[in-house]
Design a protein around this motif. Structure first.
Motif, PDB file in Angstrom:
ATOM      1  N   ARG A   1      34.551  50.936  58.334  1.00 18.40           N
ATOM      2  CA  ARG A   1      33.667  49.826  58.725  1.00 18.40           C
ATOM      3  C   ARG A   1      32.233  50.315  58.899  1.00 18.40           C
ATOM      4  N   ALA A   2      32.092  51.487  59.510  1.00 20.61           N
ATOM      5  CA  ALA A   2      30.751  52.039  59.700  1.00 20.61           C
ATOM      6  C   ALA A   2      30.106  52.368  58.360  1.00 20.61           C
ATOM      7  N   ASN A   3      30.879  52.925  57.450  1.00 21.88           N
ATOM      8  CA  ASN A   3      30.340  53.226  56.119  1.00 21.88           C
ATOM      9  C   ASN A   3      29.900  51.948  55.403  1.00 21.88           C
ATOM     10  N   LEU A   4      30.699  50.875  55.560  1.00 19.54           N
ATOM     11  CA  LEU A   4      30.326  49.604  54.925  1.00 19.54           C
ATOM     12  C   LEU A   4      29.043  49.060  55.528  1.00 19.54           C
ATOM     13  N   ALA A   5      28.919  49.157  56.841  1.00 30.34           N
ATOM     14  CA  ALA A   5      27.693  48.653  57.476  1.00 30.34           C
ATOM     15  C   ALA A   5      26.472  49.424  56.987  1.00 30.34           C
ATOM     16  N   GLY A   6      26.591  50.732  56.900  1.00 25.23           N
ATOM     17  CA  GLY A   6      25.475  51.532  56.404  1.00 25.23           C
ATOM     18  C   GLY A   6      25.139  51.219  54.961  1.00 25.23           C
ATOM     19  N   ALA A   7      26.165  51.046  54.133  1.00 24.87           N
ATOM     20  CA  ALA A   7      25.926  50.731  52.721  1.00 24.87           C
ATOM     21  C   ALA A   7      25.296  49.358  52.571  1.00 24.87           C
ATOM     22  N   ALA A   8      25.720  48.398  53.391  1.00 21.74           N
ATOM     23  CA  ALA A   8      25.149  47.051  53.314  1.00 21.74           C
ATOM     24  C   ALA A   8      23.682  47.064  53.730  1.00 21.74           C
ATOM     25  N   ALA A   9      23.369  47.813  54.788  1.00 22.42           N
ATOM     26  CA  ALA A   9      21.963  47.887  55.234  1.00 22.42           C
ATOM     27  C   ALA A   9      21.085  48.525  54.160  1.00 22.42           C
ATOM     28  N   ARG A  10      21.593  49.563  53.549  1.00 21.72           N
ATOM     29  CA  ARG A  10      20.811  50.217  52.489  1.00 21.72           C
ATOM     30  C   ARG A  10      20.627  49.287  51.300  1.00 21.72           C
ATOM     31  N   ALA A  11      21.683  48.545  50.957  1.00 18.54           N
ATOM     32  CA  ALA A  11      21.574  47.624  49.819  1.00 18.54           C
ATOM     33  C   ALA A  11      20.546  46.530  50.099  1.00 18.54           C
ATOM     34  N   GLU A  12      20.546  46.022  51.327  1.00 18.48           N
ATOM     35  CA  GLU A  12      19.567  44.977  51.679  1.00 18.48           C
ATOM     36  C   GLU A  12      18.150  45.543  51.641  1.00 18.48           C
ATOM     37  N   THR A  13      17.959  46.762  52.149  1.00 17.25           N
ATOM     38  CA  THR A  13      16.633  47.375  52.148  1.00 17.25           C
ATOM     39  C   THR A  13      16.124  47.579  50.725  1.00 17.25           C
ATOM     40  N   GLU A  14      17.007  48.091  49.856  1.00 20.42           N
ATOM     41  CA  GLU A  14      16.588  48.352  48.477  1.00 20.42           C
ATOM     42  C   GLU A  14      16.312  47.046  47.735  1.00 20.42           C
ATOM     43  N   ALA A  15      17.037  45.981  48.077  1.00 18.38           N
ATOM     44  CA  ALA A  15      16.787  44.683  47.426  1.00 18.38           C
ATOM     45  C   ALA A  15      15.416  44.137  47.836  1.00 18.38           C
ATOM     46  N   ARG A  16      15.065  44.240  49.100  1.00 15.29           N
ATOM     47  CA  ARG A  16      13.747  43.763  49.567  1.00 15.29           C
ATOM     48  C   ARG A  16      12.622  44.598  48.964  1.00 15.29           C
ATOM     49  N   GLU A  17      12.876  45.909  48.884  1.00 16.73           N
ATOM     50  CA  GLU A  17      11.846  46.767  48.298  1.00 16.73           C
ATOM     51  C   GLU A  17      11.631  46.422  46.831  1.00 16.73           C
ATOM     52  N   PHE A  18      12.730  46.059  46.138  1.00 21.73           N
ATOM     53  CA  PHE A  18      12.597  45.670  44.736  1.00 21.73           C
ATOM     54  C   PHE A  18      11.740  44.415  44.600  1.00 21.73           C
ATOM     55  N   GLU A  19      11.946  43.437  45.495  1.00 23.64           N
ATOM     56  CA  GLU A  19      11.145  42.212  45.434  1.00 23.64           C
ATOM     57  C   GLU A  19       9.669  42.524  45.673  1.00 23.64           C
ATOM     58  N   ARG A  20       9.374  43.410  46.621  1.00 26.94           N
ATOM     59  CA  ARG A  20       7.981  43.746  46.903  1.00 26.94           C
ATOM     60  C   ARG A  20       7.321  44.433  45.724  1.00 26.94           C
ATOM     61  N   VAL A  21       8.051  45.446  45.143  1.00 28.94           N
ATOM     62  CA  VAL A  21       7.493  46.161  44.001  1.00 28.94           C
ATOM     63  C   VAL A  21       7.322  45.229  42.819  1.00 28.94           C
ATOM     64  N   GLU A  22       8.248  44.282  42.649  1.00 30.03           N
ATOM     65  CA  GLU A  22       8.148  43.340  41.524  1.00 30.03           C
ATOM     66  C   GLU A  22       6.883  42.502  41.615  1.00 30.03           C
ATOM     67  N   LYS A  23       6.532  42.046  42.815  1.00 38.60           N
ATOM     68  CA  LYS A  23       5.308  41.252  42.987  1.00 38.60           C
ATOM     69  C   LYS A  23       4.064  42.089  42.712  1.00 38.60           C
ATOM     70  N   LEU A  24       4.074  43.333  43.227  1.00 35.32           N
ATOM     71  CA  LEU A  24       2.892  44.186  43.021  1.00 35.32           C
ATOM     72  C   LEU A  24       2.724  44.551  41.550  1.00 35.32           C
TER      73      LEU A  24
ATOM     74  N   ALA B   1      26.208  48.884  44.434  1.00 37.05           N
ATOM     75  CA  ALA B   1      27.496  49.461  44.030  1.00 37.05           C
ATOM     76  C   ALA B   1      28.145  50.225  45.176  1.00 37.05           C
ATOM     77  N   ASP B   2      27.333  50.947  45.935  1.00 37.07           N
ATOM     78  CA  ASP B   2      27.878  51.677  47.095  1.00 37.07           C
ATOM     79  C   ASP B   2      28.439  50.705  48.126  1.00 37.07           C
ATOM     80  N   GLU B   3      27.796  49.563  48.286  1.00 35.34           N
ATOM     81  CA  GLU B   3      28.298  48.571  49.242  1.00 35.34           C
ATOM     82  C   GLU B   3      29.645  48.012  48.782  1.00 35.34           C
ATOM     83  N   ARG B   4      29.751  47.713  47.499  1.00 32.64           N
ATOM     84  CA  ARG B   4      31.029  47.196  46.981  1.00 32.64           C
ATOM     85  C   ARG B   4      32.151  48.226  47.137  1.00 32.64           C
ATOM     86  N   ALA B   5      31.854  49.503  46.888  1.00 38.21           N
ATOM     87  CA  ALA B   5      32.865  50.551  47.031  1.00 38.21           C
ATOM     88  C   ALA B   5      33.308  50.700  48.478  1.00 38.21           C
ATOM     89  N   ALA B   6      32.351  50.636  49.406  1.00 37.48           N
ATOM     90  CA  ALA B   6      32.686  50.746  50.826  1.00 37.48           C
ATOM     91  C   ALA B   6      33.531  49.561  51.279  1.00 37.48           C
TER      92      ALA B   6
END
Length: 322
Positions: free
Chosen positions: A104-127, A150-155
């Motif tokens: 469960r802890a691994n899934l939570a960490g993977a989900a947080a990382r996936a959300e962070t990387e998704a937001r960063e992608f949106e920011r970079v896309e606009k710039l 992918a890491d989130e899905r595996a977790a």
């Protein structure tokens, strides 16, 4: 493993000639079943516990072979059984609470990382769209976003696997592996036990072909026993009398050194002639055929008679003389 064999046919030609002389008596020898005790493995003989000519009871130690190699294999097999038991127990019990909590802890960490990387992608896309950042940074951020997803899905899959428990097919497979390991250990236990050669029945030691310290090949006889019990006469039935003789036919047996006629009966007659098959002979030559028979002495006192003495057997006799 003991092997029962019939004694070799000695002086067969002389016996056939005697059977064909027109007399009623059939010539033969008094025999007993020979039991060969063979080596189950090619190992050194450490002990010979009997002597030739010695009477032995069933279960008596006869020969002991070196058990070192077999014992080592058995220990390895038992270790495999222990490993298979633990693997099967783990599959049946399923995941521990600590493993589920970690998943469960691994899934939570993977989900947080996936959300962070998704937001960063949106920011970079606009710039990049505003031409404030080079386009290659967008491709790099897209790869980071997809990897985190992918890491989130595996977790999540790992957590579901632990929560749902082990599949029935996996449990069945580990159970089969455990059964195979136990069967192999049982086979090696039996092989180790057979290195201690014991008499399978009461009898007399007839031969010990190998000496202490020798290493007989696997399957070679390390001892030969003559089985206790009533002896039997081996004779050859002429072709002219074969139709009248079968199992249960009464007979009498005589031999030098005894004035009495011993009661007996036929227990076995071979279905095949001793020499050339009958269909290869004409009517005159068929008279030379003879069939091996065993005539067992039925009186209790016959158990003490010696083996190998010449005898005369009369078939179809009435009461034997006392």
């Amino acid at each position: 493993m003991p092997r029962v064999i019939r004694p070799s046919v000695a002086l067969l030609a002389a016996l056939l000639a005697a059977c064909g002389n027109g007399g009623d008596a059939l010539l033969g020898t008094l025999e007993r079943d020979r039991v060969e005790l063979v080596a189950e493995a090619q190992e050194t003989i450490l002990e010979i516990a009997v002597r030739e000519g010695e009477a032995v009871k069933s279960g008596r130690l006869v020969v002991r072979l070196d058990p070192s190699t077999a014992a080592a294999r058995l220990e390895q097999a038992r270790a495999n059984v222990t490993q298979a038991e633990r693997r099967h127990a783990e599959d049946v019990a399923g995941a521990r609470r600590e493993q589920v909590a970690q998943a469960r802890a691994n899934l939570a960490g993977a989900a947080a990382r996936a959300e962070t990387e998704a937001r960063e992608f949106e920011r970079v896309e606009k710039l990049v769209a505003q031409q404030q950042l080079p386009a290659n940074l967008l491709d790099r951020q897209r790869a980071l976003r997809d990897s985190a997803a992918a890491d989130e899905r595996a977790a999540r899959d790992r957590l579901e696997e632990l929560v749902n428990g082990t599949r029935a097919e996996v449990i069945d497979q580990s159970a089969a592996a455990l059964a195979a390991a136990r069967a192999q250990a049982a086979e090696l236990e039996l092989a180790l036990e057979r290195l201690t050669v014991r008499a399978p029945r009461d009898g007399v030691v007839d031969a010990l072909p190998y000496e202490l310290g020798e290493r007989p090949p696997r399957g070679a006889p390390v001892a030969v026993l003559l089985a206790d019990g009533a002896p039997y006469a081996r004779v050859f039935i002429p072709e002219a009398r074969r139709a009248d003789v079968g199992a249960g036919t009464p007979a009498t047996v005589r031999f030098d050194g005894s004035d009495r006629a011993w009661r007996a009966e036929v227990r076995y007659v071979s279905s095949e002639a001793a020499f050339t098959p009958y269909y290869a002979l004409n009517a005159r030559e068929r008279g030379r055929l003879a069939y091996l028979a065993e005539v067992v002495l039925t009186e209790p006192e016959a158990a003490g008679l010696p083996t190998g003495i010449p005898v005369e057997v009369t078939l179809g006799a009435g009461q034997a003389a006392p």
